[in-house]
Design a protein around this motif. Structure first.
Motif, short mmCIF file in Angstrom:
data_model
loop_
_atom_site.label_atom_id
_atom_site.label_comp_id
_atom_site.label_asym_id
_atom_site.label_seq_id
_atom_site.Cartn_x
_atom_site.Cartn_y
_atom_site.Cartn_z
N THR A 14 21.35 -26.14 15.81
CA THR A 14 21.62 -27.48 16.44
C THR A 14 23.56 -27.30 15.99
OG1 THR A 14 19.33 -28.51 15.53
CG2 THR A 14 21.57 -30.05 16.30
N MET A 15 23.54 -27.66 17.24
CA MET A 15 25.06 -28.34 17.28
C MET A 15 25.65 -29.55 16.43
SD MET A 15 25.94 -27.07 21.42
CE MET A 15 27.73 -27.08 21.38
N GLN A 16 26.77 -29.35 16.08
CA GLN A 16 27.02 -30.52 15.26
C GLN A 16 27.99 -31.10 16.25
OE1 GLN A 16 26.62 -31.69 12.24
NE2 GLN A 16 25.07 -29.92 13.26
N LYS A 17 28.46 -33.18 16.16
CA LYS A 17 28.88 -33.11 17.00
C LYS A 17 29.79 -32.25 16.92
CE LYS A 17 28.53 -38.05 16.87
NZ LYS A 17 28.47 -39.00 16.37
N VAL A 32 14.88 -45.21 19.06
CA VAL A 32 14.06 -43.96 19.62
C VAL A 32 14.69 -42.67 19.06
CG1 VAL A 32 14.71 -42.11 21.58
CG2 VAL A 32 14.87 -44.45 22.32
N SER A 33 13.86 -42.07 18.41
CA SER A 33 13.37 -40.79 17.73
C SER A 33 13.44 -39.54 17.91
CB SER A 33 12.13 -40.71 16.57
OG SER A 33 10.73 -40.65 17.11
N GLY A 34 14.03 -38.47 17.52
CA GLY A 34 14.13 -37.27 17.79
C GLY A 34 14.89 -36.87 19.07
N LEU A 35 16.09 -38.30 19.61
CA LEU A 35 16.37 -37.48 20.95
C LEU A 35 18.29 -36.48 20.73
CD1 LEU A 35 18.01 -39.10 23.09
CD2 LEU A 35 19.91 -39.98 21.69
N TYR A 36 17.34 -35.69 21.91
CA TYR A 36 18.40 -34.65 22.26
C TYR A 36 18.78 -33.75 23.14
CZ TYR A 36 14.44 -32.17 23.59
OH TYR A 36 13.07 -31.70 24.15
N ARG A 77 22.23 -26.47 22.56
CA ARG A 77 21.25 -28.24 21.57
C ARG A 77 21.54 -29.00 20.74
NH1 ARG A 77 14.62 -29.07 20.38
NH2 ARG A 77 15.49 -31.01 19.30
N PHE A 78 21.95 -30.23 21.06
CA PHE A 78 22.49 -30.74 19.86
C PHE A 78 21.29 -32.10 19.95
CE2 PHE A 78 25.33 -35.05 20.26
CZ PHE A 78 25.49 -34.90 18.68
N ASP A 79 21.20 -32.74 18.50
CA ASP A 79 20.42 -33.99 18.02
C ASP A 79 21.22 -34.91 18.01
OD1 ASP A 79 16.98 -32.31 17.72
OD2 ASP A 79 18.67 -30.35 17.54
N SER A 80 21.04 -36.19 18.68
CA SER A 80 21.53 -36.78 18.07
C SER A 80 20.54 -38.03 17.33
CB SER A 80 21.93 -37.84 19.36
OG SER A 80 22.09 -39.55 18.83
N THR A 81 21.38 -38.11 16.00
CA THR A 81 20.43 -38.94 14.59
C THR A 81 20.76 -40.16 13.97
OG1 THR A 81 21.84 -37.62 13.25
CG2 THR A 81 19.75 -36.61 14.46
N ASP A 82 22.43 -40.58 14.68
CA ASP A 82 22.80 -42.12 13.90
C ASP A 82 22.60 -42.80 15.52
OD1 ASP A 82 24.64 -40.90 15.89
OD2 ASP A 82 26.03 -40.44 14.99
N ARG A 120 30.16 -28.76 25.25
CA ARG A 120 30.54 -29.49 24.05
C ARG A 120 29.15 -30.18 23.79
NH1 ARG A 120 35.53 -31.44 26.00
NH2 ARG A 120 35.98 -29.25 24.53
N ALA A 121 29.04 -30.71 22.47
CA ALA A 121 28.13 -31.36 22.19
C ALA A 121 29.08 -32.98 22.04
CB ALA A 121 27.56 -31.45 20.29
N VAL A 122 28.26 -34.16 22.41
CA VAL A 122 29.61 -34.90 22.29
C VAL A 122 29.08 -36.32 21.22
CG1 VAL A 122 30.92 -37.30 23.51
CG2 VAL A 122 30.76 -34.87 24.49
N GLY A 123 28.30 -37.20 21.80
CA GLY A 123 27.42 -37.90 21.11
C GLY A 123 27.84 -39.09 20.91
N GLN A 124 28.77 -39.92 21.80
CA GLN A 124 29.63 -40.82 22.12
C GLN A 124 28.80 -42.23 22.67
OE1 GLN A 124 32.32 -41.92 21.81
NE2 GLN A 124 31.44 -44.06 21.99
#
Length: 444
Positions: free
Chosen positions: A6-9, A110-114, A128-133, A155-159
């Motif tokens: 899993t990618m990091q932000k 929402v749980s398990g968002l990816y 793959r990028f999992d958003s957990t925060d 690119r994993a963003v997570g904004q």
């Protein structure tokens, strides 16, 4: 990066594929907000026009580079998928933002968002990028596909955004028309649809953005113009219920182009006991074959049926202007059954009854959970779920579309019918709605 990592932000990875599927998924949980995937095609950090926004109400880019494939429901997760064909991406486009929006609550629920990127040809996972925060956010930029030295990367963003899909879209220059959500009052009161935009720039979530672009603004000279959207985009989704069962297509912007009707389903039955019974459940799901069909009556009085039985698939370009896309035997494991209605010829249609029959794999609709979505080419999506089936029904009327003075009205039926012994599902639904056709046995 290995396929299972899993990618990091903030990290990126090469995307060595001609086309990719971008899957936005979450755990299936009762009461969780729905999650919708979308994409923005950018030139120097901004859309050229509203046509560069691909989402549930505008499911395909004019270039064919990006299309929204819709949702699939499995027992453990719900996914919403976009397909990106890099070979069709216009040269001016250097970035494709992948976003998710929550409908009915914040992403904290929402749980398990990816987000997951796979090779469209081989199915191999590329990123793959999992958003957990997530907490109060109602929209997310999960990632972006971007060009670097002639090659595409992810690119994993997570904004996150607390202003929903509307706030995210307007930050990239999309003009949003949302009559249900009144914007903050400007200093001088004026109608929400006034064509003049405020001169001050608005802060962007990623990079500083120029002032919002009006729906028909001229793009920068260096960037070729994308086909303009017919009107500001509508983010509204319409859900038909028992208390609000009908809607006008014209009022939702659905007056032309193809109206796509999708039927998706999943087996809800829980088989208790040891492993053999679980295998029985899987076998039932695999063998289940539902058929999406339509009875039609044209303005000149001609009547008929569109269905896979007898290869009566219809046509979009000649009467009845209804076409069944194919016969899908896998339901929620793929995109379900799809039918299209040509709204450019809606004046030639008097009424259309969309219904579904069980061809094989089940004795009734009990334990099946089905969702119907009507997606106009222009305008808001209309969807509804079927009620729980408590009778031995093998045919269900889904929706009745009627022509009222040139405007088509969609009426949720969700009506389970029980055929008499020896009477076909088609004859049963014909009798219930007074179509008056002659029927002969047919087969696939």
């Amino acid at each position: 990066m290995g396929a299972s990592m899993t990618m990091q932000k903030g990290t990126n990875v090469a995307v060595p594929a001609g086309a990719v599927r971008v899957e936005v998924g979450r755990h299936a949980a009762p009461g969780a907000p729905d999650v919708d995937a979308s994409a923005l095609l950018l030139v120097a950090g901004k859309v050229r026009s509203d046509a560069d926004f691909v989402f549930y109400n505008q499911p395909a880019h004019a270039s064919g580079a990006v299309r929204h494939e819709g949702k699939r429901t499995a027992p453990d997760r719900v996914t919403d998928t976009l397909v990106v064909d890099f070979g069709k991406v216009e040269p001016a486009i250097d970035r494709i933002v992948v976003a998710a929006s929550a409908d009915g609550g914040a992403f904290g629920r929402v749980s398990g968002l990816y987000v997951r990127v796979t090779d469209a040809a081989s199915g191999a996972e590329l990123a793959r990028f999992d958003s957990t925060d997530a907490t109060v956010e109602t929209a997310f930029i999960l990632g972006e596909l971007y060009l670097r030295q002639g090659a595409w990367k992810f690119r994993a963003v997570g904004q996150g955004y607390s202003t929903g899909l509307e706030g995210l879209a307007t930050d990239f220059g999309i003009s949003v028309d949302e009559p249900q959500q009144t914007p903050p009052a400007p200093p001088v009161p004026q109608a929400p649809a006034a064509p003049v935009t405020p001169p001050q720039p608005r802060p962007a979530a990623q990079a500083p953005a120029p002032a919002p672009v009006a729906p028909v603004a001229t793009p920068a000279p260096a960037a070729p113009a994308a086909p303009p959207a017919a009107a500001p985009v509508r983010l509204t989704k319409v859900t038909l219920t028992k208390s609000a069962p009908s809607v006008s297509l014209a009022k939702q912007g659905g007056t032309s182009g193809a109206l796509r009707v999708n039927l998706n389903w999943e087996v809800r039955k829980q088989f208790k006991g040891w492993g053999a019974k679980l295998g029985r459940a899987v076998a039932m799901h695999a063998d289940l074959d539902l058929d999406l069909c339509a009875l039609y009556e044209l303005a000149d009085g001609r009547k008929g049926v569109v269905q896979s039985l007898g290869n009566a698939f219809g046509s979009l370009t000649r009467p009845p202007f209804i076409h069944l896309d194919g016969d899908d035997r896998t339901g929620a494991l793929s995109s379900g059954e799809n039918m299209s209605i040509n709204l450019d010829h809606k004046d030639l249609l008097r009424r259309v009854l969309i219904f579904v029959t069980i061809y094989e794999g089940a004795r009734s609709f009990a334990d099946l959970h089905a969702t119907v979505t009507l997606q106009p080419q222009n305008g808001a999506a209309i969807d509804f779920s079927l009620d729980e089936c408590t009778v031995p029904s093998t045919v269900c009327a889904l929706a009745l579309i009627t022509n009222n003075g040139g405007d088509l009205t969609v009426q949720r039926e969700a009506r389970y019918l029980v055929p008499d012994r020896g009477v076909s599902p088609q004859r049963t639904i014909d009798a219930a709605y007074g179509w008056g056709m002659n029927w002969t046995p047919g087969r696939k």
